[in-house]
Design a protein around this motif. Structure first.
Motif, PDB file in Angstrom:
ATOM      1  N   VAL A  88       0.974   9.428   2.787  1.00  0.00           N
ATOM      2  CA  VAL A  88      -0.162   9.072   1.924  1.00  0.00           C
ATOM      3  C   VAL A  88       0.361   8.498   0.605  1.00  0.00           C
ATOM      4  N   LEU A  89       1.333   9.159   0.022  1.00  0.00           N
ATOM      5  CA  LEU A  89       1.881   8.697  -1.265  1.00  0.00           C
ATOM      6  C   LEU A  89       2.649   7.385  -1.133  1.00  0.00           C
ATOM      7  N   LEU A  92       0.095   4.358  -0.608  1.00  0.00           N
ATOM      8  CA  LEU A  92      -0.957   4.165  -1.607  1.00  0.00           C
ATOM      9  C   LEU A  92      -0.948   2.773  -2.242  1.00  0.00           C
ATOM     10  N   ALA A  96      -3.893  -0.326  -1.584  1.00  0.00           N
ATOM     11  CA  ALA A  96      -4.658  -0.852  -2.729  1.00  0.00           C
ATOM     12  C   ALA A  96      -4.489  -2.363  -2.829  1.00  0.00           C
ATOM     13  N   LEU A 103      -6.668   1.946  -6.988  1.00  0.00           N
ATOM     14  CA  LEU A 103      -5.796   3.010  -6.499  1.00  0.00           C
ATOM     15  C   LEU A 103      -6.623   4.227  -6.064  1.00  0.00           C
ATOM     16  N   TRP A 104      -7.710   4.470  -6.783  1.00  0.00           N
ATOM     17  CA  TRP A 104      -8.587   5.582  -6.415  1.00  0.00           C
ATOM     18  C   TRP A 104      -9.196   5.353  -5.022  1.00  0.00           C
ATOM     19  N   ALA A 106      -7.993   3.429  -2.752  1.00  0.00           N
ATOM     20  CA  ALA A 106      -6.881   3.483  -1.797  1.00  0.00           C
ATOM     21  C   ALA A 106      -6.506   4.928  -1.498  1.00  0.00           C
ATOM     22  N   LEU A 107      -6.548   5.785  -2.519  1.00  0.00           N
ATOM     23  CA  LEU A 107      -6.258   7.198  -2.303  1.00  0.00           C
ATOM     24  C   LEU A 107      -7.301   7.815  -1.372  1.00  0.00           C
ATOM     25  N   ASN A 110      -6.580   6.573   2.047  1.00  0.00           N
ATOM     26  CA  ASN A 110      -5.411   7.256   2.596  1.00  0.00           C
ATOM     27  C   ASN A 110      -5.727   8.702   2.962  1.00  0.00           C
TER      28      ASN A 110
END
Length: 143
Positions: A88-89, A92, A96, A103-104, A106-107, A110
């Motif tokens: 996930v990290l 990310l 995005a 990024l939010w 995309a988080l 993910n």
């Protein structure tokens, strides 16, 4: 099947199924063309495959040093959590950028993929071990 051959077959089978599941889901979720989402899924797959090889190498090294070497339910859960959490990290920024989302977002994407892949990784590895047996690192020592 053991060693490098096991790791290569495991990673390739895992990723082929993953791309076949993720590409249509991304296409639907982001109203993206199938070719665009398939390219992203394939890129994510390549990154995941590299992560898979490194992560499993490290996990099996750790596992081989444990007093109890069998693959318990808890050990399988920890394996899946570590693999998917790390992925996930790693993915990310790619998600995005590729989907042109924050990024939010995309988080959140993910994390949704994490839920699917957490279950998928657990079930896939269990099935793979049933078909090909567990690696030597997870076999109980014979007296």
């Amino acid at each position: 099947m053991q060693g490098k051959a096991r790791k290569i077959v495991q990673a390739i089978c895992y990723e082929i199924i993953a791309v076949a599941c993720v590409a249509p889901a991304l296409s639907l979720m982001f109203d993206a063309g199938m070719s665009h989402s398939t390219a992203l899924a394939a890129l994510m797959s390549g990154i995941a495959m590299s992560w898979n090889m490194g992560y499993n190498w490290a996990f099996e090294r750790w596992e081989a040093r444990q007093q109890r070497r069998s693959r318990t339910f808890l050990r399988r859960v920890l394996h899946a959590l570590g693999f998917e959490g790390g992925l996930v990290l790693i993915l990310l920024p790619l998600v995005a950028f590729w989907l042109d989302i924050s990024l939010w977002a995309a988080l959140l994407t993910n994390l949704a993929l994490f839920v699917f892949f957490f279950l998928y990784a657990f079930v896939f590895q269990w099935g793979f071990d049933k078909v090909f047996d567990v690696p030597v690192s997870a076999q109980e020592a014979k007296c």
